[in-house]
Scaffold this motif. Sequence first.
Motif, mmCIF file in Angstrom:
data_model
loop_
_atom_site.group_PDB
_atom_site.id
_atom_site.type_symbol
_atom_site.label_atom_id
_atom_site.label_comp_id
_atom_site.label_asym_id
_atom_site.label_seq_id
_atom_site.Cartn_x
_atom_site.Cartn_y
_atom_site.Cartn_z
ATOM 1 N N ARG A 144 45.196 37.112 40.410
ATOM 2 C CA ARG A 144 45.623 36.154 39.448
ATOM 3 C C ARG A 144 44.671 36.123 38.455
ATOM 4 N NH1 ARG A 144 46.259 31.977 42.585
ATOM 5 N NH2 ARG A 144 48.404 32.514 43.009
ATOM 6 N N ALA A 145 43.392 36.160 38.737
ATOM 7 C CA ALA A 145 42.295 35.869 37.475
ATOM 8 C C ALA A 145 42.417 37.158 36.789
ATOM 9 C CB ALA A 145 41.122 35.649 38.022
ATOM 10 N N ILE A 146 42.331 38.581 37.605
ATOM 11 C CA ILE A 146 42.458 39.657 36.862
ATOM 12 C C ILE A 146 43.723 39.910 36.003
ATOM 13 C CG2 ILE A 146 42.668 42.030 37.260
ATOM 14 C CD1 ILE A 146 40.956 41.796 39.730
ATOM 15 N N GLY A 204 49.526 43.251 33.395
ATOM 16 C CA GLY A 204 48.877 41.820 33.951
ATOM 17 C C GLY A 204 50.064 40.696 34.125
ATOM 18 N N VAL A 205 51.440 40.984 33.445
ATOM 19 C CA VAL A 205 52.338 40.206 33.561
ATOM 20 C C VAL A 205 53.118 40.530 34.729
ATOM 21 C CG1 VAL A 205 54.544 39.078 32.690
ATOM 22 C CG2 VAL A 205 52.795 39.583 31.036
ATOM 23 N N MET A 206 53.116 41.763 35.049
ATOM 24 C CA MET A 206 53.757 42.162 36.067
ATOM 25 C C MET A 206 53.103 42.073 37.361
ATOM 26 S SD MET A 206 56.623 43.788 34.900
ATOM 27 C CE MET A 206 56.466 42.681 33.299
ATOM 28 N N LEU A 207 51.908 41.983 37.261
ATOM 29 C CA LEU A 207 50.973 41.736 38.383
ATOM 30 C C LEU A 207 51.150 40.219 38.715
ATOM 31 C CD1 LEU A 207 48.950 42.063 40.570
ATOM 32 C CD2 LEU A 207 47.120 41.840 38.986
ATOM 33 N N LEU A 255 35.781 34.075 39.885
ATOM 34 C CA LEU A 255 37.196 34.703 40.008
ATOM 35 C C LEU A 255 38.204 33.764 40.425
ATOM 36 C CD1 LEU A 255 37.034 38.424 40.953
ATOM 37 C CD2 LEU A 255 37.946 37.546 38.805
ATOM 38 N N LYS A 256 37.612 32.868 41.355
ATOM 39 C CA LYS A 256 38.508 31.810 41.713
ATOM 40 C C LYS A 256 38.778 30.759 40.802
ATOM 41 C CE LYS A 256 38.265 30.474 46.306
ATOM 42 N NZ LYS A 256 39.465 30.968 46.756
ATOM 43 N N SER A 277 44.307 29.618 35.434
ATOM 44 C CA SER A 277 44.972 30.834 34.736
ATOM 45 C C SER A 277 46.375 30.542 34.205
ATOM 46 C CB SER A 277 45.122 32.002 35.824
ATOM 47 O OG SER A 277 46.115 31.213 36.958
ATOM 48 N N TYR A 278 46.944 29.445 34.716
ATOM 49 C CA TYR A 278 48.203 29.085 33.790
ATOM 50 C C TYR A 278 47.732 28.499 32.662
ATOM 51 C CZ TYR A 278 52.626 26.531 32.978
ATOM 52 O OH TYR A 278 53.644 26.139 32.590
ATOM 53 N N GLY A 279 46.745 27.368 32.673
ATOM 54 C CA GLY A 279 46.449 26.966 31.099
ATOM 55 C C GLY A 279 45.726 28.271 30.419
ATOM 56 N N LEU A 280 45.038 29.020 30.702
ATOM 57 C CA LEU A 280 44.636 30.176 30.133
ATOM 58 C C LEU A 280 45.825 30.829 29.362
ATOM 59 C CD1 LEU A 280 41.591 31.723 32.183
ATOM 60 C CD2 LEU A 280 41.608 30.488 29.788
#
Length: 347
Positions: A17-19, A45-48, A270-271, A277-280
Amino acid sequence: CKENQMNGHIKGLDALRAIAVLLVMISHFFEGSSFIYSLNLGHFGVMLFFMLSGFLISRIILNEKRKNTPLKTFLKAFYARRALRIFPLFYLAIGVFSILGFGFGDFIWWHITYTTNFLLAKIGSGFMGTHFWSLAVEEQFYLLYPAVLFAIPRKSERKLLVSLCLIGISSRYYFWNIQPELANYDRLLHTNWDCLCLGGILALVDFRKPFQRSIRTILPLGLLACSLLIYGNGLTQKHLLVNLFFAGIIFNILKNQDSAAVTLLEIPPLKYIAKISYGLYVWHYLLWQNIAVFEPLTSALNTLHPILQFGHSERIIIASFSFIFAIASWHLFESPILSLKQRFSYS
C-alpha cells in the motif's frame, strides 16, 4: 477453512500500500516528464490499490459468510466501518480546498456524489480533484460487490469473480484498442473489475484448498490474458503483465509469511506510510493543483541552488506539505474517528 488466518493481520501487505501511494505521488509530481509518463507509475499504483482492496474486502466477506453471519448484520457493520474510514477525510479535504486555492467550482457535486470517474470519462482531466476518480470507483465497488458476493452460493463464487474479471479485461481492450477516443472510460467501475476481482480471486484461492480446484474456472481468464498480450497495444500488454506481477507478489506474500522478504517489507517507515496512505493520496494532488498558493515559498527555495529552478522546489514543497497534511489528519482527525469502528463489529 482458514478462519483464524483470515481474521489475522497479513504481514507485508502494508508495504505494498505504501509503494502504491508513492508511485502515484511520483507520477503526479513528475507529470511533465515524458520518461516518467511512459512508465505509467500512477496507473499501476492505483491498480495495485484496487487489487489490495479487492483482496482485503473479499477476505472480509468470505470470512463472515463462512461464519454464517446474517447478511443484514454484515452489511450494516461493513458500511458503517467503510463510512468511518472513507467519508470524513474525503469531505474534510473537499471543504478545505473549497476555501483554499482555486476551489472546485461546479464540479464539486461530482466529487460529493462519488461520480468523479463519470466526469473524467465525459470531459477528460484538467479539473480540480481529478484523482478522486479512483475513490469513486472504490465507493461504487463497495456499494455493489459485498452484497452480491455474500449472497451468491459458495459454488458460484469463482465463476462470479472470474466473470467480472473478464468483463474488466475485455472493457480495457475495447477502450484502449478498438475505441481509443474513449480511453478515459477506463476510469469506470466495469473497466476496473479486472484488478478488483483479481484481488478477490487471490482471497478465494487463499481461503480454499487445494488450489487445483480453481484452475478450471480460472483457465478462460488466462487464455484471454494471453490473447491480449499478443493482440493488444503496448499499454494493454504492460497492464496485464504488471498486474499479473502484482498478483504474484501478493500470492507469494500470503504463502511465505515467515520469509526474509516479508520481514523486510515490515520495516516501520513503510508501515507508517501505509497507515497515512489514504491521507497522502487525498491531499497530495489537491496541493499540487494549487501550487500557485506556495509561490513565495517556491521563489525563496529557488534561490538556494540553480537546479531547484527545474521544478524541484515545487516537488520538495508539495511532497513536504503532503506528508504534513497526511500526518496531521491521521493523528488529529482520522484516528479518533476510526476508534468508533469498534462499535460496529461484524459478528
